[in-house]
Structure formats: structure tokens, C-alpha cells
Scaffold this active site. Structure first.
Site, PDB file in Angstrom:
ATOM      1  N   CYS A  56      31.133  43.563  53.550  1.00 36.65           N
ATOM      2  CA  CYS A  56      31.048  43.237  54.980  1.00 36.65           C
ATOM      3  C   CYS A  56      31.188  41.732  55.232  1.00 36.65           C
ATOM      4  CB  CYS A  56      29.708  43.724  55.543  1.00 36.65           C
ATOM      5  SG  CYS A  56      29.666  45.495  55.825  1.00 36.65           S
ATOM      6  N   ASP A  79      34.786  41.015  41.573  1.00 34.49           N
ATOM      7  CA  ASP A  79      33.695  40.432  40.784  1.00 34.49           C
ATOM      8  C   ASP A  79      33.477  41.181  39.463  1.00 34.49           C
ATOM      9  OD1 ASP A  79      33.142  38.581  42.872  1.00 34.49           O
ATOM     10  OD2 ASP A  79      32.050  40.150  43.954  1.00 34.49           O
ATOM     11  N   ASN A 154      41.343  54.030  46.858  1.00 35.40           N
ATOM     12  CA  ASN A 154      40.559  55.247  46.619  1.00 35.40           C
ATOM     13  C   ASN A 154      39.754  55.474  47.881  1.00 35.40           C
ATOM     14  OD1 ASN A 154      41.266  55.545  43.875  1.00 35.40           O
ATOM     15  ND2 ASN A 154      39.707  54.058  43.287  1.00 35.40           N
ATOM     16  N   HIS A 167      38.832  49.650  52.370  1.00 35.29           N
ATOM     17  CA  HIS A 167      39.361  48.641  51.445  1.00 35.29           C
ATOM     18  C   HIS A 167      40.318  49.271  50.436  1.00 35.29           C
ATOM     19  CE1 HIS A 167      36.206  50.504  49.027  1.00 35.29           C
ATOM     20  NE2 HIS A 167      36.834  50.036  47.955  1.00 35.29           N
ATOM     21  N   GLN A 169      42.404  48.115  46.425  1.00 36.33           N
ATOM     22  CA  GLN A 169      42.330  47.215  45.279  1.00 36.33           C
ATOM     23  C   GLN A 169      43.715  46.816  44.819  1.00 36.33           C
ATOM     24  OE1 GLN A 169      39.557  47.865  42.078  1.00 36.33           O
ATOM     25  NE2 GLN A 169      38.743  49.680  43.067  1.00 36.33           N
ATOM     26  N   LYS A 315      40.831  70.856  44.606  1.00 37.73           N
ATOM     27  CA  LYS A 315      41.571  71.289  43.422  1.00 37.73           C
ATOM     28  C   LYS A 315      41.109  70.451  42.240  1.00 37.73           C
ATOM     29  CE  LYS A 315      45.992  71.635  41.171  1.00 37.73           C
ATOM     30  NZ  LYS A 315      45.614  72.908  40.536  1.00 37.73           N
TER      31      LYS A 315
HETATM   32  P1  H2U Z   1      36.293  51.118  44.838  1.00 41.56           P
HETATM   33  O1  H2U Z   1      35.530  51.542  46.042  1.00 41.56           O
HETATM   34  O2  H2U Z   1      37.686  51.693  44.807  1.00 41.56           O
HETATM   35  O3  H2U Z   1      35.505  51.359  43.598  1.00 41.56           O
HETATM   36  O4  H2U Z   1      36.499  49.526  44.967  1.00 41.56           O
HETATM   37  C1  H2U Z   1      35.472  48.617  45.192  1.00 41.56           C
HETATM   38  C2  H2U Z   1      35.693  47.423  44.315  1.00 41.56           C
HETATM   39  O5  H2U Z   1      34.919  46.340  44.814  1.00 41.56           O
HETATM   40  C3  H2U Z   1      35.274  47.667  42.871  1.00 41.56           C
HETATM   41  O6  H2U Z   1      36.377  47.468  42.021  1.00 41.56           O
HETATM   42  C4  H2U Z   1      34.444  45.591  43.739  1.00 41.56           C
HETATM   43  C5  H2U Z   1      34.190  46.610  42.629  1.00 41.56           C
HETATM   44  O7  H2U Z   1      34.321  46.025  41.363  1.00 41.56           O
HETATM   45  N1  H2U Z   1      33.253  44.850  44.132  1.00 41.56           N
HETATM   46  C6  H2U Z   1      33.218  43.471  43.995  1.00 41.56           C
HETATM   47  O8  H2U Z   1      34.191  42.877  43.536  1.00 41.56           O
HETATM   48  N2  H2U Z   1      32.101  42.774  44.360  1.00 41.56           N
HETATM   49  C7  H2U Z   1      30.980  43.360  44.845  1.00 41.56           C
HETATM   50  O9  H2U Z   1      30.014  42.683  45.122  1.00 41.56           O
HETATM   51  C8  H2U Z   1      30.930  44.828  45.038  1.00 41.56           C
HETATM   52  C9  H2U Z   1      32.139  45.597  44.665  1.00 41.56           C
END
Ligand code: H2U
Length: 357
Positions: A56, A79, A154, A167, A169, A315
Site C-alpha cells: 500500500c 525484497d 498471479n 499487482h 511481478q 481443475k
Molecule cells: P505474489 O502475490 O504474486 O506472491 O507477489 C508478491 C510479491 O511481493 C512477492 O514476490 C513481494 C514478495 O516477495 N514482497 C516484497 O517484495 N516486499 C514485501 O514487503 C512484501 C511482499
């Protein structure tokens, strides 16, 4: 009996020319009685802003970094990256059955919108266009160094999404991963034989047949591929031959925002739920490949949603799929027909209209 009737009623295999593999289609199984419950899942109540959600605006992430008060998209370094730019070389393998090779890369996270209760189909065309522009920019910037830039989303806990905030990636790697490496090979072979890109020919075929197109506009086609594996799998393909996201012109970017909004609205409307999926982009490789002729490639997005019969019946790719080959019951033509029949107006917006009147 004509070919279309045979395919909709009887088992057969279909060939996927992009992955050089077959899928077993068993439409007669759709007639079997379904004992599983068909129910609507409970709507998730996601707060618009959660001070504990690290995606956020304005929130301090667990590593101490503070997100800016972003107003549209926001890109930051993951991260918890799966690949880092530097790592010790694993060295020469001591046996051909125990091979390794170096893997370098970077991982980023991109927020689509400042609100956690927002999803792409509920965003305006202008807001989705900002996402498209950012994707193109990332592919161009990161692609200067890395040969493969994988953008993927995802959506939904069912697909392993760890955070409800809208979001995606980006993982960029120093090598072509398995899927793009396979497509590099198959599309090159097809091009060498036919002097036309495989997916450009495929779009023309689908436009002639009009059996699997879900929606289209001036610049894009959305189709359930002839060889689809997931029940409501779709592919977005530009009508023009385009190699990479950054090569899309203004009209095509607007067209993409339009086709994405309409497809994702239909997905959500199917079971009146935020439809889970994994999606991603495949275009011509970048990095050192930018200097090569890559005309055999055609840009495309893939949507792989797991749901089959209801918001809760999915599925599974298990058993036969893991041990033999992918299998589906519903034919791609039936899936396309269902998706075509759904409304372009999102059910959440419909409810608002109903509540106001
Ligand atoms: P997914 O919802 O597809 O898992 O992606 C969220 C990504 O956000 C995940 O790869 C990153 C996670 O490593 N993330 C950060 O980089 N920092 C954070 O503080 C929380 C999540």
C-alpha cells in the site's frame, strides 16, 4: 459427420505447435453427472488501505523501506528475490547427469493501483493503459541487459498470490527459461518452413474460422487457443506483427487496455467472483537478442485460470496430466462460446446500478 461435430462430441488429441506437445480432449465427459457442489464463494472484504500491507502507498515495508504515496502504478525491487544480479559461478559439472549453469537476474514488484480493493477489470481504460505503458517501459529498460524479462500476474490465493493488493511481478534472467526457450525453437522452426510467424498465421486462421474468438477490437484478438489446456485459458494476440511490448503503438496500447478490461470482466462475471488466474507476457527475447532477427516471434499474453465449474471447483493438473499428458473435458470452442455470452458490464458495477435505482 462434419469435423466440428466430431470434435465437440468425441475424444481426440490436439497439437500445441508452440510447446510441441499434445493435449487430450474428452468432451463426452461433460455429460457425466456432477456431484460436486456448485456454489458462489463469499466475497472477500478487502480494505481500501491497510497500514499493515507492504504494497500500500505510504506503508513501511518489513525491510524498513517506505512506499511513496503513489497515485497510479508503483514499481519496486522485490525484497525477497528469487534471482540476484550476482552469484558465485557453480563451476563445471563433474558428470553430464549432474549439470548446473549460472543464473543471474533481478525481480521487481509492480502495483497496478493505490487501492487494495481495486482489480484490473474494475479500473478505467486510462488506468489500465498506465499499466500497459509501465509493462512496455519495464520490458524495454530491463531488456537492455537481460535476455528474458518475464512479466506475470498471479491473481487470487488459489493461484498462490500472497497479497490481495492489485499487482504483478517481473523476473528477469540471464538465460531463456524453459517455456520461452521452447517457443524460441518452435516459432523459429515454423518461420524457417513457412516464412511467416506462427502466431500471425494462427490469428488469420482464427479470424477465418470464428470458432474460438472470445472478443476482438481493431488491434487485438482474444482467443481460447485450439490447443488450450486450462478450461477457460485464453491468449491475447495483436492483429499486427509485433515483437515486444515496447513496440506497441498508442492505438494498440489503448486496444490492449480495452480487450483486457472486457476479458477480465467476463471472467469475473462467470461465477460472480474475482476470477483467479496466472497470466504473463511472451514476446521476442531481449538483451543480446535485440541485435538479432527475431521475426519468428509474435507478442502474446497468456491467461491460465484454474476454475472449471464454479467459484470453488477448480481443475487440477494431477494424475494423468503429471504422468502422461494434459487433458480437458470442455472443448476450447465451448469455452469460447461461454465467454462470448457473458456481459461486458462487471457484476459489481451492475449491483451498484441496481442499488442506486
Ligand atoms: P505474489 O502475490 O504474486 O506472491 O507477489 C508478491 C510479491 O511481493 C512477492 O514476490 C513481494 C514478495 O516477495 N514482497 C516484497 O517484495 N516486499 C514485501 O514487503 C512484501 C511482499
Amino acid at each position: 459427420m462434419c469435423n466440428a461435430v466430431l470434435l465437440s462430441d468425441h475424444q481426440h488429441r490436439r497439437y500445441n505447435p508452440l510447446r510441441d506437445e499434445w493435449v487430450l480432449v474428452s468432451p463426452h465427459r461433460m455429460k457425466r453427472p456432477w456431484k460436486g457442489q456448485v456454489e458462489r464463494s463469499i466475497e472477500e472484504d478487502i480494505p481500501r488501505h491497510d497500514p499493515d500491507n507492504p504494497l500500500c502507498p505510504g506503508v513501511t515495508r518489513p525491510n524498513g523501506k517506505v512506499n511513496p504515496l503513489y497515485e497510479d502504478t508503483y514499481l519496486f525491487d522485490n525484497d525477497f528475490p528469487a534471482v540476484l544480479p550476482e552469484a558465485p559461478n557453480p563451476g563445471e559439472p563433474d558428470h553430464e547427469l549432474l549439470r548446473t549453469e549460472p543464473a543471474r537476474g533481478i525481480c521487481k514488484v509492480m502495483c497496478f493501483h493505490p487501492w487494495s480493493d481495486m482489480t484490473l477489470p474494475l479500473m478505467s481504460n486510462e488506468e489500465i493503459r498506465a499499466v500497459v505503458d509501465k509493462w512496455a517501459q519495464i520490458n524495454e529498460d530491463v531488456g537492455k541487459e537481460y535476455p528474458w524479462v518475464q512479466l506475470f500476474e498471479n491473481r487470487g490465493a488459489m493461484m498462490g498470490c500472497s497479497n490481495p493488493h492489485p499487482h504483478c511481478q517481473m523476473w528477469a534472467t540471464s538465460y531463456l527459461p524453459n517455456e520461452p526457450a521452447l517457443k524460441e525453437h518452435t516459432q523459429r522452426q515454423y518461420y524457417n518452413k513457412h516464412k511467416q510467424p506462427l502466431l500471425v498465421d494462427y490469428v488469420k486462421l482464427e479470424q477465418q474460422k470464428q470458432e474460438r474468438i472470445v472478443i476482438d477490437n481493431d488491434t487485438w484478438v482474444c482467443v481460447v487457443p485450439y490447443w488450450a489446456v486450462w478450461p477457460y485459458e485464453t491468449m491475447l494476440i495483436p492483429k499486427r506483427h509485433v515483437l515486444r511490448l515496447q513496440d506497441l503503438n498508442h492505438k494498440e496500447r489503448d486496444g490492449l487496455a480495452d480487450v483486457m478490461k472486457r476479458l477480465l470482466t467476463r471472467y469475473d462475471n462467470m461465477f460472480q467472483v474475482s476470477f483467479p488466474y496466472s497470466m504473463g507476457w511472451h514476446g521476442a527475447p531481449t538483451g543480446r537478442y535485440l541485435l538479432e532477427d527475431m521475426d519468428h516471434w509474435q507478442l502474446h499474453a497468456l491467461y491460465y485460470p484454474p476454475l472449471l465449474r464454479s467459484a470453488t471447483v477448480r481443475k487440477f493438473m494431477v494424475g494423468y496430466e503429471m504422468l502422461a499428458e494434459p487433458q480437458r473435458d470442455l472443448t476450447p470452442e465451448q469455452a469460447a462460446e461461454t465467454l462470448r455470452g457473458l456481459s461486458d458490464v462487471h457484476y459489481k458495477n451492475n449491483k451498484q446500478v441496481a442499488a442506486q435505482s
